[in-house]
Design an enzyme around this catalytic site. Structure first.
Site, PDB file in Angstrom:
ATOM      1  N   SER A 154      -9.712   1.743   3.029  1.00 62.25           N
ATOM      2  CA  SER A 154      -8.814   2.587   2.369  1.00 62.25           C
ATOM      3  C   SER A 154      -7.625   1.879   1.401  1.00 62.25           C
ATOM      4  O   SER A 154      -7.360   2.346   0.695  1.00 62.25           O
ATOM      5  CB  SER A 154      -8.160   3.534   3.026  1.00 62.25           C
ATOM      6  OG  SER A 154      -7.305   2.936   3.969  1.00 62.25           O
ATOM      7  N   SER A 207      -9.728  -0.819   7.387  1.00 63.55           N
ATOM      8  CA  SER A 207      -8.960  -0.558   6.196  1.00 63.55           C
ATOM      9  C   SER A 207      -8.479  -1.733   5.434  1.00 63.55           C
ATOM     10  O   SER A 207      -7.927  -1.598   4.119  1.00 63.55           O
ATOM     11  CB  SER A 207      -8.191   0.550   5.858  1.00 63.55           C
ATOM     12  OG  SER A 207      -8.779   2.171   6.191  1.00 63.55           O
ATOM     13  N   LYS A 260       0.824  -1.146   0.247  1.00 62.62           N
ATOM     14  CA  LYS A 260       0.020  -0.123   0.073  1.00 62.62           C
ATOM     15  C   LYS A 260       0.888   1.274   0.194  1.00 62.62           C
ATOM     16  O   LYS A 260       1.921   1.449   0.589  1.00 62.62           O
ATOM     17  CB  LYS A 260      -0.872  -0.156   1.225  1.00 62.62           C
ATOM     18  CG  LYS A 260      -1.967   1.231   1.326  1.00 62.62           C
ATOM     19  CD  LYS A 260      -2.851   1.160   2.677  1.00 62.62           C
ATOM     20  CE  LYS A 260      -3.766   2.052   2.822  1.00 62.62           C
ATOM     21  NZ  LYS A 260      -4.608   1.988   3.807  1.00 62.62           N
TER      22      LYS A 260
END
Lengths: 96, 488
Positions: free
Chosen positions: B156, B180, B81
Site C-alpha cells: 500500500s 506494504s 505516507k
C-alpha cells in the site's frame, strides 16, 4: 464460484453499520464468497493443543504511572469535528 | 548523465551539506523543483507543504552554521505516507473519510525525525487505509510506477516508493501490515525495511491491523535505511506494544558486521506463480552469497500455504474493529442525508469508505461475529502460532532467510481487478508480519522489460543490525541501486 451459503450480507453489513446498495451487496457477497472458499483450507490444519497468538511477542501488564501531563486544548481536540457548538460535538437528536 | 541532486543518497548529501557544498535550502529547492517536473506523471503525493519544507531547511542551515547540526538526517527532505500524523498537516489515509482531517499532533516517528533535523516534505499517496497492493485503492487516484508509468508502484505504500524512485524525496516512511513497505520497494527498485514488531512506535499511525502494523523506511541504499531506522527506532511510552529493545548505531554496525552468514532458502517461497525473471534474479543473488562464503541451507516453513488465509482473517478482523471509530460523529466524513443518529453511522461510513475498505470491514466483521469466531478468528490465531514457530525453528540453523519479495514485477494499472488475485501479491511478505519479524527488500536486478526486482531478506527478531549488514553485503557487489528510471 457460488457465494458462501453462510454469509448473510444484510446481517453482517448491519453489524458493521455500513449502508450498502443492492449492487454492492451482490458484488461483495460473490467476492467474499470466493475469499471464504479459499479460507476454508485452514480447517485442514491440526491445531490441537496449540495456543493462539494475539501478538508476535507476548506482552502482559504494560503499566504506566497515572500522572497528569499536558494534552490537547478543547479547540485543538475539536478542530476536526464535523459540527460543534460551545466546545461540544453536535449530533442528531438521540432521544425523543 | 549526472544524477539530479535529489537522486543522491543521504550519505552523499550529508557529506555535501557538511562540506557546505550545498545548503539545506538549496537541497529542498532541488527536491521541490524535481517534484514539480515529474509529479504530474507520477502522482506520488496527496499534498505538499513547500513553505514548511523551506522553513525547516532554513532552520537546518542555521543550526549547521552555528555548529549545532544534529547528525546525518539534518537538512534531508523526508516524505511521510499519508497514514502518519504530522501536527498541522493533512492526514487522509487516501480516504474520502478523512479528506479534510488535519493532525492535531505528531506521530512519535514524526517527532523523532524533526528532532533529527529532517525536513518533512509531503504527504504520500497509498491504498485507502493502507489496504491494498497497488495504490489503486486511493480515493485520490493511483500513483504510477516511475519505471513504467502504465504500471502500478505496488502498495500500500506506493507513493512512498514512487516518490523516492522518482527523486521527489531523499527518504520516505511507509507502513507495512502484510508487505506494504517491501512489495512497493521491490516494484520501484528501492530499499524498503519492515522492522521487528515493537521496534518502532505506532503512536500517530492510523491503525489498520494493530498486531501486524509497523512503520519503516524507504531509502536508496541499505546504509540510508539504517540511518533512518536509527532515528525512528526505540521504546515509546505512548505505544503500549513498543519494546524496550536496544537501539544500536546501525550505521556503525554495518561496518562491524562482515559475515559470512548462514542463509536459509525456504523451498515454499519458490513455487507456483513465481515469475521466471524474478526467480532467476533471486537465484543469482543466492549464487552471489555462496561465492562470498556464506553457507546456503535449504529450509522448510511448512505452514506457508496457510499464511494468506490466516492473514486475511486476522488483518480484516482487526481492521473492522479499528475502523469502527469512523462513525461521522467526532471527526471524519459526516453524511448530510442522515435521518437520525444511527442512520448517521450507516450513511457516513457508506459515503466515506471505498470499495476495498468496505470489503475488508465486512469480512472482518463476519469472522468475528457470533457463531464464527472460533471457526475463523481463533483458529487463525492458532495457525499464526504455528507459522511463527516455523520461522523460529529455521533460525536454529540460519541467521536469515532469503526469498523473492514479490512473486511478480510491477503489473499494469487496472490489470488485477479480482480481490483474490491482488491478495496473492502478498504471499511472500505476509508470513513476516504474522511472525513479527524484521525483513528488508533490496533491488536485485531487472526483468527483460526493464522492471525492478526485489530480494527479500528476513531476519531474527530485533536483529536489524545483522539483517542490514547481510543486505549491504549483496548491495556492495551490485550496482542496481545506481540505476534510474527514465523520467527526464
Amino acid at each position: 464460484m457460488a457465494s458462501a451459503p453462510q454469509l448473510n450480507i444484510d446481517h453482517v453489513a448491519h453489524l458493521a453499520r455500513l449502508a450498502l446498495s443492492p449492487e454492492e451487496k451482490a458484488r461483495y457477497a460473490q467476492q467474499l464468497g470466493d475469499v471464504l472458499h479459499h479460507i476454508e483450507q485452514l480447517g485442514k490444519v491440526d491445531v490441537t493443543g496449540v495456543e493462539p497468538t494475539a501478538h508476535a511477542f507476548p506482552l502482559v501488564n504494560v503499566w504506566a504511572e497515572d500522572t497528569p501531563r499536558p494534552g490537547l486544548t478543547a479547540e485543538a481536540a475539536l478542530r476536526n469535528a464535523p459540527a460543534q457548538r460551545d466546545h461540544m460535538v453536535v449530533v442528531p437528536k438521540v432521544v425523543e | 548523465m549526472a544524477d539530479p541532486i535529489s537522486l543522491k543518497s543521504i550519505a552523499e548529501l550529508g557529506a555535501l551539506l557538511e562540506a557546505k557544498a550545498i545548503s539545506a535550502v538549496e537541497l529542498a529547492q532541488a527536491v521541490i523543483a524535481r517534484t514539480q517536473a515529474v509529479e504530474g506523471r507520477v502522482h506520488a503525493f496527496n499534498s505538499r507543504d513547500e513553505s514548511g519544507a523551506l522553513a525547516a531547511a532554513a532552520a537546518s542551515d542555521a543550526r549547521r552554521a552555528a555548529g549545532q547540526a544534529r547528525g546525518p538526517l539534518d537538512g534531508i527532505p523526508v516524505g511521510l505516507k499519508d497514514v502518519i500524523a504530522a501536527a498541522g498537516q493533512p492526514l487522509t489515509a487516501s480516504s474520502r473519510m478523512l479528506a479534510n482531517f488535519v493532525s492535531p499532533y505528531d506521530a512519535t516517528v514524526t517527532a523523532r525525525l524533526k528532532e533529527a533535523g529532517a525536513v518533512l516534505w509531503g504527504r504520500l499517496n497509498c491504498d485507502e487505509f493502507a489496504m491494498g497492493s497497488s495504490t489503486e485503492n486511493s480515493a485520490f487516484g493511483p500513483t504510477a510506477n516511475p519505471w513504467d508509468l502504465a504500471r502500478v508502484p505496488g502498495g500500500s505504500s506506493g507513493g512512498s516508493a514512487a516518490a523516492l524512485a522518482a527523486g521527489e524525496a531523499c527518504a520516505t516512511l511507509g507502513s507495512d501490515t502484510g508487505g506494504s513497505i517491501r512489495q512497493p520497494a521491490a516494484l520501484c527498485g528501492v530499499v524498503g525495511l519492515k522492522p521487528t514488531y515493537g521496534l518502532v512506535s505506532r503512536y500517530g499511525l492510523i491503525a489498520f491491523a494493530s498486531s501486524l502494523d509497523q512503520i519503516g523506511p524507504f531509502a536508496r541504499t541499505v546504509e540510508d535505511a539504517a540511518t533512518v531506522l536509527g532515528a525512528i527506532a526505540g521504546h515509546d511510552p505512548l505505544d503500549s506494544t513498543s519494546f524496550h529493545a536496544e537501539v544500536p548505531d546501525y550505521r556503525a554496525e554495518l561496518k562491524r558486521r562482515t559475515g559470512p552468514w548462514r542463509l536459509g532458502i525456504p523451498k515454499e517461497y519458490f513455487g507456483e506463480g513465481l515469475d521466471p525473471a524474478v526467480g532467476a534474479a533471486v537465484e543469482q543473488a543466492i549464487a552471489y552469497y555462496r561465492a562470498q562464503g556464506c553457507e546456503i541451507k535449504p529450509v522448510s516453513l511448512p505452514h506457508t500455504p496457510y499464511c494468506l488465509d490466516t492473514y486475511y482473517i486476522i488483518a480484516t478482523a482487526e481492521a473492522s474493529s479499528n475502523l469502527a471509530r469512523f462513525d461521522g460523529v467526532r471527526y471524519g466524513h459526516r453524511s448530510k442525508f442522515a435521518t437520525d443518529a444511527v442512520d448517521l453511522y450507516f450513511k457516513s461510513r457508506a459515503e466515506g469508505f471505498g470499495a476495498e475498505v468496505k470489503r475488508r470491514i465486512i469480512l472482518g466483521t463476519y469472522v468475528l461475529s457470533s457463531g464464527y469466531y472460533d471457526a475463523y478468528y481463533l483458529r487463525a490465531q492458532k495457525v499464526r502460532t504455528l507459522i511463527r514457530q516455523d520461522f523460529l525453528n529455521a533460525y536454529r540453523e540460519v541467521d536469515a532467510l532469503l526469498t523473492p519479495t514479490s512473486p511478480v514485477p510491477a503489473f499494469k494499472l487496472g490489470e488485477k481487478s479480482d480481490p483474490l488475485a491482488l491478495y496473492l501479491c502478498d504471499i511472500y511478505t505476509i508470513g513476516v508480519n504474522l511472525a513479527g519479524l524484521p525483513a528488508v527488500s533490496v533491488p536485485c536486478g531487472f526483468t527483460p522489460g526493464g522492471l525492478p526486482i526485489g530480494l527479500q531478506l528476513i531476519g531474527q527478531p530485533f536483529q536489524e543490525a545483522n539483517l542490514l549488514a547481510i543486505a549491504q553485503a549483496y548491495e556492495r557487489g551490485h550496482d542496481w541501486v545506481l540505476r534510474r528510471p527514465a523520467l527526464d
